[in-house]
Design a protein around this motif. Structure first.
Motif, PDB file in Angstrom:
ATOM      1  N   UNK A   1       3.225  18.905   1.236  1.00  0.00           N
ATOM      2  CA  UNK A   1       2.654  17.587   1.457  1.00  0.00           C
ATOM      3  C   UNK A   1       2.791  17.223   2.932  1.00  0.00           C
ATOM      4  N   UNK A   2       1.717  16.715   3.518  1.00  0.00           N
ATOM      5  CA  UNK A   2       1.796  16.308   4.919  1.00  0.00           C
ATOM      6  C   UNK A   2       1.469  14.832   5.073  1.00  0.00           C
ATOM      7  N   UNK A   3       2.033  14.219   6.100  1.00  0.00           N
ATOM      8  CA  UNK A   3       1.807  12.801   6.342  1.00  0.00           C
ATOM      9  C   UNK A   3       2.660  12.286   7.479  1.00  0.00           C
ATOM     10  N   UNK A   4       3.128  11.041   7.334  1.00  0.00           N
ATOM     11  CA  UNK A   4       3.943  10.407   8.369  1.00  0.00           C
ATOM     12  C   UNK A   4       5.399  10.186   7.924  1.00  0.00           C
ATOM     13  N   UNK A   5       5.615  10.079   6.609  1.00  0.00           N
ATOM     14  CA  UNK A   5       6.954   9.757   6.130  1.00  0.00           C
ATOM     15  C   UNK A   5       7.376  10.627   4.947  1.00  0.00           C
ATOM     16  N   UNK A   6       6.862  11.854   4.897  1.00  0.00           N
ATOM     17  CA  UNK A   6       7.134  12.708   3.745  1.00  0.00           C
ATOM     18  C   UNK A   6       8.602  13.143   3.722  1.00  0.00           C
ATOM     19  N   UNK A   7       9.112  13.592   4.853  1.00  0.00           N
ATOM     20  CA  UNK A   7      10.492  14.056   4.903  1.00  0.00           C
ATOM     21  C   UNK A   7      11.521  12.953   4.958  1.00  0.00           C
ATOM     22  N   UNK A   8      11.078  11.738   5.305  1.00  0.00           N
ATOM     23  CA  UNK A   8      12.022  10.629   5.422  1.00  0.00           C
ATOM     24  C   UNK A   8      12.016   9.704   4.216  1.00  0.00           C
TER      25      UNK A   8
ATOM     26  N   UNK B   1       0.845  -1.193   0.000  1.00  0.00           N
ATOM     27  CA  UNK B   1       0.000   0.000   0.000  1.00  0.00           C
ATOM     28  C   UNK B   1       0.883   1.246   0.000  1.00  0.00           C
ATOM     29  N   UNK B   2       1.883   1.252   0.877  1.00  0.00           N
ATOM     30  CA  UNK B   2       2.772   2.401   0.977  1.00  0.00           C
ATOM     31  C   UNK B   2       3.520   2.629  -0.334  1.00  0.00           C
ATOM     32  N   UNK B   3       3.994   1.544  -0.939  1.00  0.00           N
ATOM     33  CA  UNK B   3       4.746   1.672  -2.192  1.00  0.00           C
ATOM     34  C   UNK B   3       3.879   2.292  -3.282  1.00  0.00           C
ATOM     35  N   UNK B   4       2.627   1.850  -3.369  1.00  0.00           N
ATOM     36  CA  UNK B   4       1.716   2.381  -4.393  1.00  0.00           C
ATOM     37  C   UNK B   4       1.474   3.874  -4.197  1.00  0.00           C
ATOM     38  N   UNK B   5       1.220   4.266  -2.948  1.00  0.00           N
ATOM     39  CA  UNK B   5       0.900   5.661  -2.683  1.00  0.00           C
ATOM     40  C   UNK B   5       2.130   6.561  -2.743  1.00  0.00           C
ATOM     41  N   UNK B   6       3.268   6.065  -2.266  1.00  0.00           N
ATOM     42  CA  UNK B   6       4.502   6.863  -2.326  1.00  0.00           C
ATOM     43  C   UNK B   6       4.869   7.166  -3.773  1.00  0.00           C
ATOM     44  N   UNK B   7       4.696   6.197  -4.643  1.00  0.00           N
ATOM     45  CA  UNK B   7       4.981   6.400  -6.067  1.00  0.00           C
ATOM     46  C   UNK B   7       4.105   7.525  -6.627  1.00  0.00           C
ATOM     47  N   UNK B   8       2.818   7.508  -6.285  1.00  0.00           N
ATOM     48  CA  UNK B   8       1.904   8.561  -6.731  1.00  0.00           C
ATOM     49  C   UNK B   8       2.313   9.917  -6.161  1.00  0.00           C
TER      50      UNK B   8
ATOM     51  N   UNK C   1       9.217   9.983   1.191  1.00  0.00           N
ATOM     52  CA  UNK C   1       8.661  10.530  -0.053  1.00  0.00           C
ATOM     53  C   UNK C   1       9.565  11.607  -0.641  1.00  0.00           C
ATOM     54  N   UNK C   2       9.931  12.592   0.189  1.00  0.00           N
ATOM     55  CA  UNK C   2      10.801  13.675  -0.260  1.00  0.00           C
ATOM     56  C   UNK C   2      11.969  13.867   0.712  1.00  0.00           C
ATOM     57  N   UNK C   3      12.924  12.930   0.723  1.00  0.00           N
ATOM     58  CA  UNK C   3      14.054  13.051   1.649  1.00  0.00           C
ATOM     59  C   UNK C   3      14.935  14.268   1.371  1.00  0.00           C
ATOM     60  N   UNK C   4      14.806  14.853   0.177  1.00  0.00           N
ATOM     61  CA  UNK C   4      15.604  16.023  -0.167  1.00  0.00           C
ATOM     62  C   UNK C   4      14.793  17.316  -0.137  1.00  0.00           C
ATOM     63  N   UNK C   5      13.649  17.289   0.524  1.00  0.00           N
ATOM     64  CA  UNK C   5      12.811  18.490   0.621  1.00  0.00           C
ATOM     65  C   UNK C   5      13.598  19.630   1.255  1.00  0.00           C
ATOM     66  N   UNK C   6      13.387  20.833   0.721  1.00  0.00           N
ATOM     67  CA  UNK C   6      14.132  21.992   1.236  1.00  0.00           C
ATOM     68  C   UNK C   6      13.687  22.397   2.639  1.00  0.00           C
TER      69      UNK C   6
END
Length: 230
Positions: A130-137, A111-118, A139-144
């Motif tokens: 984007x907000x959530x539980x794993x966005x900075x770690x 489930x996570x893989x499908x949604x993270x890809x999107x 989904x977007x580890x290089x977020x400014x």
């Protein structure tokens, strides 16, 4: 120059509220990833794949290709609302019943893989909050800019309880507090992408902070990061 803003944190810390405010002010795209997991949870509930003491993960995994999640703007409010296979389910996914099952669904790696890809596709052009539980770690580890939001469980339960009462739901504070604590445990201990503060995230504890002050604090952080990109 646009940036990517990742807001993570515990349930009912107001992540979505401040993320929407930021997106509106900056004229960025806002994506509520929690709503995406709630939509998958609603799908599982409708298909009889999850209920009290029961969760058929394998069948949910097999049916993931039958799930399409999109966001549409509500013409009255101007806010983005989530659609499940073309049906607007914004109000349906906000119930305590969906809340009680969303964390187990979110632990499923497929489930996570499908949604993270999107989610990653949505952010390819930057200019996104984007907000959530794993966005900075994850989904977007290089977020400014990465924000990690927290508050006491009791304060979060009180906010959620009042929100549900205003919706007309028949619930008790004790049940909401129990749900908050249970979700915290599942979110922080799951094997796949647990809720953790990114090393370079700025922590915001809003147990005793009002929404307006919090927004201006985070907005200034965003302005500073954007200025560095120019």
């Amino acid at each position: 120059m646009k940036i990517t803003i990742a807001i993570d944190g515990y349930s009912s810390t107001g992540k979505s509220t401040v993320a929407k405010q930021l997106a509106d002010w900056l004229e960025y795209i806002y994506v509520d990833t929690g709503a995406m997991y709630r939509a998958v949870t609603l799908f599982a509930m409708r298909k009889g794949l999850i209920s009290d003491g029961f969760f058929d993960k394998e069948q949910l995994i097999k049916k993931l290709d039958a799930i399409t999640i999109t966001f549409v703007k509500n013409p009255s409010t101007g806010k983005a609302e989530v659609c499940l296979n073309g049906e607007n389910v914004e109000s349906l996914i906000r119930t305590l019943e969906v809340s009680s099952f969303v964390s187990p669904v979110a632990t499923v790696s497929e489930v996570r893989a499908k949604l993270v890809e999107q989610q990653q596709r949505m952010g390819e052009e930057k200019g996104i909050v984007m907000d959530g539980r794993d966005i900075g770690t994850v989904v977007f580890p290089n977020a400014e800019l990465k924000i990690f939001m927290t508050a006491s469980a009791e304060e979060r339960a009180k906010r959620r309880y009042n929100e549900l009462l205003e919706r007309g739901d028949s619930i008790t504070y004790a049940s909401v507090l129990s749900n908050v604590i249970e979700r915290d445990t599942i979110d922080t201990t799951r094997k796949d992408s647990p809720l953790v503060k990114a090393a370079d995230a700025i922590e915001i504890d809003n147990t005793e902070t009002n929404i307006e002050d919090q927004f201006h604090t985070i907005l200034q952080l965003a302005k500073d990061r954007i200025a560095k990109r120019v």
